[in-house]
Design an enzyme around this catalytic site. Structure first.
Site, PDB file in Angstrom:
ATOM      1  N   TYR A 286       0.812  -1.222   0.000  1.00 34.19           N
ATOM      2  CA  TYR A 286       0.000   0.000   0.000  1.00 34.19           C
ATOM      3  C   TYR A 286       0.850   1.280   0.000  1.00 34.19           C
ATOM      4  O   TYR A 286       0.344   2.363  -0.280  1.00 34.19           O
ATOM      5  CB  TYR A 286      -0.954   0.054   1.208  1.00 34.19           C
ATOM      6  CG  TYR A 286      -1.950  -1.085   1.310  1.00 34.19           C
ATOM      7  CD1 TYR A 286      -2.132  -1.982   0.273  1.00 34.19           C
ATOM      8  CD2 TYR A 286      -2.717  -1.253   2.452  1.00 34.19           C
ATOM      9  CE1 TYR A 286      -3.032  -3.034   0.378  1.00 34.19           C
ATOM     10  CE2 TYR A 286      -3.621  -2.305   2.561  1.00 34.19           C
ATOM     11  CZ  TYR A 286      -3.770  -3.193   1.525  1.00 34.19           C
ATOM     12  OH  TYR A 286      -4.661  -4.226   1.641  1.00 34.19           O
TER      13      TYR A 286
ATOM     14  N   HIS B 162       0.125 -11.734   1.716  1.00 35.92           N
ATOM     15  CA  HIS B 162      -0.879 -10.854   1.096  1.00 35.92           C
ATOM     16  C   HIS B 162      -1.658 -11.560  -0.018  1.00 35.92           C
ATOM     17  O   HIS B 162      -2.869 -11.441  -0.131  1.00 35.92           O
ATOM     18  CB  HIS B 162      -0.176  -9.610   0.548  1.00 35.92           C
ATOM     19  CG  HIS B 162      -1.083  -8.463   0.265  1.00 35.92           C
ATOM     20  ND1 HIS B 162      -0.654  -7.164   0.286  1.00 35.92           N
ATOM     21  CD2 HIS B 162      -2.402  -8.408  -0.056  1.00 35.92           C
ATOM     22  CE1 HIS B 162      -1.666  -6.361  -0.007  1.00 35.92           C
ATOM     23  NE2 HIS B 162      -2.739  -7.096  -0.232  1.00 35.92           N
TER      24      HIS B 162
HETATM   25  N1  LIG Z   1      -5.827  -8.550   1.439  1.00 30.74           N
HETATM   26  C1  LIG Z   1      -6.126  -8.007   0.286  1.00 30.74           C
HETATM   27  O1  LIG Z   1      -5.738  -8.509  -0.798  1.00 30.74           O
HETATM   28  C2  LIG Z   1      -6.992  -6.791   0.230  1.00 30.74           C
HETATM   29  C3  LIG Z   1      -7.560  -6.394  -0.996  1.00 30.74           C
HETATM   30  C4  LIG Z   1      -8.361  -5.267  -1.015  1.00 30.74           C
HETATM   31  C5  LIG Z   1      -8.569  -4.551   0.173  1.00 30.74           C
HETATM   32  N2  LIG Z   1      -7.977  -4.937   1.343  1.00 30.74           N
HETATM   33  C6  LIG Z   1      -8.154  -4.188   2.610  1.00 30.74           C
HETATM   34  O2  LIG Z   1      -9.537  -3.984   2.819  1.00 30.74           O
HETATM   35  C7  LIG Z   1      -9.792  -2.589   2.969  1.00 30.74           C
HETATM   36  C8  LIG Z   1     -11.171  -2.255   2.495  1.00 30.74           C
HETATM   37  O3  LIG Z   1     -11.354  -2.536   1.106  1.00 30.74           O
HETATM   38  P1  LIG Z   1     -11.540  -1.382   0.023  1.00 30.74           P
HETATM   39  O4  LIG Z   1     -10.892  -0.143   0.509  1.00 30.74           O
HETATM   40  O5  LIG Z   1     -11.071  -1.898  -1.286  1.00 30.74           O
HETATM   41  O6  LIG Z   1     -13.122  -1.233  -0.110  1.00 30.74           O
HETATM   42  P2  LIG Z   1     -14.347  -0.937   0.920  1.00 30.74           P
HETATM   43  O7  LIG Z   1     -13.865  -0.772   2.299  1.00 30.74           O
HETATM   44  O8  LIG Z   1     -15.373  -1.957   0.622  1.00 30.74           O
HETATM   45  O9  LIG Z   1     -14.918   0.452   0.363  1.00 30.74           O
HETATM   46  C9  LIG Z   1     -14.206   1.641   0.482  1.00 30.74           C
HETATM   47  C10 LIG Z   1     -15.039   2.753  -0.139  1.00 30.74           C
HETATM   48  O10 LIG Z   1     -16.256   2.911   0.610  1.00 30.74           O
HETATM   49  C11 LIG Z   1     -16.402   4.274   0.997  1.00 30.74           C
HETATM   50  N3  LIG Z   1     -17.056   4.302   2.311  1.00 30.74           N
HETATM   51  C12 LIG Z   1     -16.522   3.953   3.508  1.00 30.74           C
HETATM   52  N4  LIG Z   1     -17.423   4.079   4.496  1.00 30.74           N
HETATM   53  C13 LIG Z   1     -18.568   4.540   3.917  1.00 30.74           C
HETATM   54  C14 LIG Z   1     -19.835   4.876   4.423  1.00 30.74           C
HETATM   55  N5  LIG Z   1     -20.138   4.755   5.710  1.00 30.74           N
HETATM   56  N6  LIG Z   1     -20.767   5.320   3.549  1.00 30.74           N
HETATM   57  C15 LIG Z   1     -20.476   5.437   2.231  1.00 30.74           C
HETATM   58  N7  LIG Z   1     -19.284   5.121   1.685  1.00 30.74           N
HETATM   59  C16 LIG Z   1     -18.328   4.673   2.526  1.00 30.74           C
HETATM   60  C17 LIG Z   1     -15.010   4.839   1.024  1.00 30.74           C
HETATM   61  O11 LIG Z   1     -15.074   6.226   0.815  1.00 30.74           O
HETATM   62  P3  LIG Z   1     -13.978   7.299   1.325  1.00 30.74           P
HETATM   63  O12 LIG Z   1     -12.635   6.638   1.323  1.00 30.74           O
HETATM   64  O13 LIG Z   1     -14.098   8.411   0.369  1.00 30.74           O
HETATM   65  O14 LIG Z   1     -14.318   7.700   2.726  1.00 30.74           O
HETATM   66  C18 LIG Z   1     -14.354   4.093  -0.137  1.00 30.74           C
HETATM   67  O15 LIG Z   1     -14.646   4.715  -1.374  1.00 30.74           O
HETATM   68  C19 LIG Z   1      -8.656  -1.954   2.145  1.00 30.74           C
HETATM   69  O16 LIG Z   1      -8.522  -0.575   2.409  1.00 30.74           O
HETATM   70  C20 LIG Z   1      -7.504  -2.798   2.580  1.00 30.74           C
HETATM   71  O17 LIG Z   1      -7.042  -2.418   3.866  1.00 30.74           O
HETATM   72  C21 LIG Z   1      -7.214  -6.070   1.384  1.00 30.74           C
END
Ligand SMILES: NC(=O)c1ccc[n+]([C@@H]2O[C@H](COP(=O)([O-])OP(=O)(O)OC[C@H]3O[C@@H](n4cnc5c(N)ncnc54)[C@H](OP(=O)(O)O)[C@@H]3O)[C@@H](O)[C@H]2O)c1
Length: 272
Positions: free
Chosen positions: A47, A105
């Protein structure tokens, strides 16, 4: 905040995801989350934000014992010496003497799993990570890790949300008492605009995103790490814990399409 107990660590069920946040934006988001009461931060060497997270943690007055930090080793660094190098770099950037959880990862086609876990287990024994685990492992890979190598994994972090059924993996993990940490728990934000979830939310004076999160957190052995850069969203996601969904809500969610995977890199072994 409820915690999951797994392999000697206590994992807060709601954490802050940090993918696609870097530099000052990331630092500000993590500072805001820590102020609001988040005690579980999810990052990864890939990241490019461990330094910003380290700065936010260093500036906070939170005792180390009260904070859970997960980081991950990238699939290109799964040789023993490469894991060590990546791990040292992560700790350095995070300004920590240990992390709580260190994950593979992504699986890679060329990785040698017994050697990978030999190194991870040594890092755990040295006290530099409290626990080890995996991300993006399908059932076949989990079987190798759990039943053949017998590695003490504390979680499998995978994509899981209202739009993607994960019943087979969930069942396998539950049978082995291994938590599932749901990434993309808001379907990368799509859940917030979903009509069915909006309708359920209206009934409870909640948002669609809150409905999506509570649906996950109502499930045994599941934690979730929504990414939110804005304080309002971070607060809303914490408040989702107070929501009570009923059977009718769960039926309406189960009736929606749930075969949408949004993350699937070509280099990893295929999912079932
Ligand atoms: N292990 C892996 O391979 C892997 C892969 C993908 C992700 N991850 C981890 O999982 C985390 C989460 O996944 P992600 O970031 O891809 O997607 P997510 O958490 O499903 O969605 C993030 C999005 O939702 C928005 N959001 C957050 N809270 C909200 C709310 N209460 N109402 C409306 N919109 C909201 C955020 O907006 P804003 O940011 O504009 O506030 C952002 O655009 C990642 O950040 C990472 O740490 C791990």
């Amino acid at each position: 905040m409820e915690h999951l107990q797994t392999q000697g660590i206590s994992l807060p069920r709601l954490g802050l995801g940090t993918f696609r946040m870097q530099g000052d934006v990331c630092r500000a988001a993590v500072e805001s989350a820590l102020d609001l009461g988040y005690r579980h931060i999810d990052t990864a060497e890939m990241y490019g934000n461990e330094d910003a997270i380290g700065a936010a943690i260093a500036a906070s007055r939170i005792a180390r014992k009260d904070l859970h930090v997960t980081t991950k080793v990238w699939h290109e660094n799964l040789a023993a010496d490469a894991i060590r190098k990546a791990f040292d770099a992560s700790l350095n950037k995070l300004q920590l003497d240990h992390v709580n959880l260190y994950l593979v990862h992504w699986p890679s086609r060329s990785m040698k799993l017994p050697a990978v876990f030999e190194t991870l287990i040594k890092l755990k024994e040295e006290g530099r990570t409290r626990a080890i685990g995996v991300a993006n492992f399908n059932i076949a890979l989990l079987k190798t890790v759990v039943e053949e190598i017998k590695a003490p994994i504390a979680c499998n972090q995978i994509e899981y949300h209202v739009m993607l059924d994960q019943t087979p993996v969930l069942k396998y993990l539950a049978a082995k008492s291994i938590p599932l940490v749901a990434y993309c728990p808001l379907a990368q934000g799509r859940a917030a605009a979903d009509e069915a979830l909006i309708a359920i939310g209206r009934k409870h004076n909640a948002s669609a995103a809150q409905v999506a999160l509570k649906w996950l957190l109502d499930q045994d052995g599941v934690a979730a790490i929504p990414k939110a850069s804005r304080a309002e969203s971070q607060r809303a996601n914490l408040d989702a814990l107070k929501l009570t969904l009923d059977d009718e809500d769960r039926k309406a969610i189960a009736a929606r399409p749930n075969n949408k995977r949004f993350v699937n890199p070509g280099f990893a072994p295929a999912w079932d």
